[in-house]
Every structure is written in C-alpha cells, then in structure tokens.
Design an enzyme around this catalytic site. Structure first.
Site, PDB file in Angstrom:
ATOM      1  CD  GLU A  84      19.786   5.702  26.097  1.00 46.36           C
ATOM      2  OE1 GLU A  84      18.736   6.352  25.971  1.00 46.36           O
ATOM      3  OE2 GLU A  84      19.807   4.561  26.599  1.00 46.36           O
ATOM      4  CB  CYS A 113      20.268   7.223  29.810  1.00 40.42           C
ATOM      5  SG  CYS A 113      20.358   5.425  29.956  1.00 40.42           S
TER       6      CYS A 113
END
Length: 156
Positions: A84, A113
């Site tokens: 991500e 994340c």
C-alpha cells in the site's frame, strides 16, 4: 473466447491484478500486492519490498527473521515497504491524485498502512486475506473508510 459468463466482475478483475503485482515482491515472508482504483481505472500499483537501489531481501536475507520478530509486531524493524505504501508513493511520484479511490489489497492493511490510507483519502479498502488487527479496524471505521472482504463472485 469465453462468453459473458467468463468475464470477471470488477472486484475479481482488480484482485487478480493485485495478485499479479504481488508476484514482484522481494519479501521472503509474505507476497502482498495493492492496486489503487478510481472510476474502474487503475491509478497505481505497489508490492512489498525494499526501496529502489537497496539490496533485496531475496539476496541479503530477512532482517525480521534474523531478529526473530513475529508477524504483526514491530513493523518499523524491516528493510521493506508495504504494498500500500509503494502504491501511494508511485502515485505521488507521478502526480496521480488518489483522493476518493479504492485500494485492492491481497492482505488486509496493517495499522501503519491504515493510517497512511486514511490520510491519502482512500474511501474503500477491499482485501482478500485477513490480518487481525483491532486497532486498524477501529481507526478505519472511525475515519469512515469501508473495509470490505473480497469474496469471489462479488461485485459485477
């Protein structure tokens, strides 16, 4: 060619691409792929691995394994970036606006994340493999971000 029945739905399409992206990983522990999407268009992709120009864990070995750090703990002790993170960095590097987009991830985002995705303006996270983390789920819910488990045969 296959008929209309063979055509994948959007969730399946983007999740299959996330799995292809994950194949580029240089991580010895887990292969993760992420695809940022808005209006059914791919904005950026990312996979987990070390920053550009750094020796891959495939050749150097896994720092976390060497130190005996269990999965899900001490995320900061790792030479790599998460999928991500790399997708967001790729979008930023090339000037792509990801506000209001959806991210397809092969694995549910960790807390680090999740916080990054919240501030990046992601509106939805579609994931396939669970990563149990109550704080992640709580923060995403509080931020109003939809966290959705991918189920094959879902969205058309």
């Amino acid at each position: 060619m296959g008929g209309a029945d063979a055509r994948p739905g959007w969730d399946q399409y983007f999740m299959e691409i996330a799995h292809q992206v994950a194949r580029r990983t240089t991580c010895l522990r887990r292969a993760v792929g992420a695809v940022l999407v808005r209006d059914k268009r791919i904005l950026a992709t990312g996979y987990n691995g070390v920053p550009a120009g750094i020796e891959h864990c495939l050749t150097r070995g896994c720092l976390r394994a060497q130190l005996g750090i269990p999965s899900g703990q001490r995320h900061e002790i790792c030479r790599g970036l998460h999928a991500e993170q790399n997708a967001i960095i790729q979008a930023a590097k090339y000037g792509i606006n990801i506000d209001g987009s959806t991210v397809y991830c092969t694995t549910q985002p960790c807390i680090l994340c999740a916080k990054i995705l919240i501030n990046a303006g992601i509106k939805e996270i579609v994931y396939e493999e669970s990563y149990p983390d109550d704080l992640t789920q709580d923060m995403l819910a509080e931020a109003g971000i939809l966290l959705r488990l991918y189920t094959p045969g879902g969205q058309a």
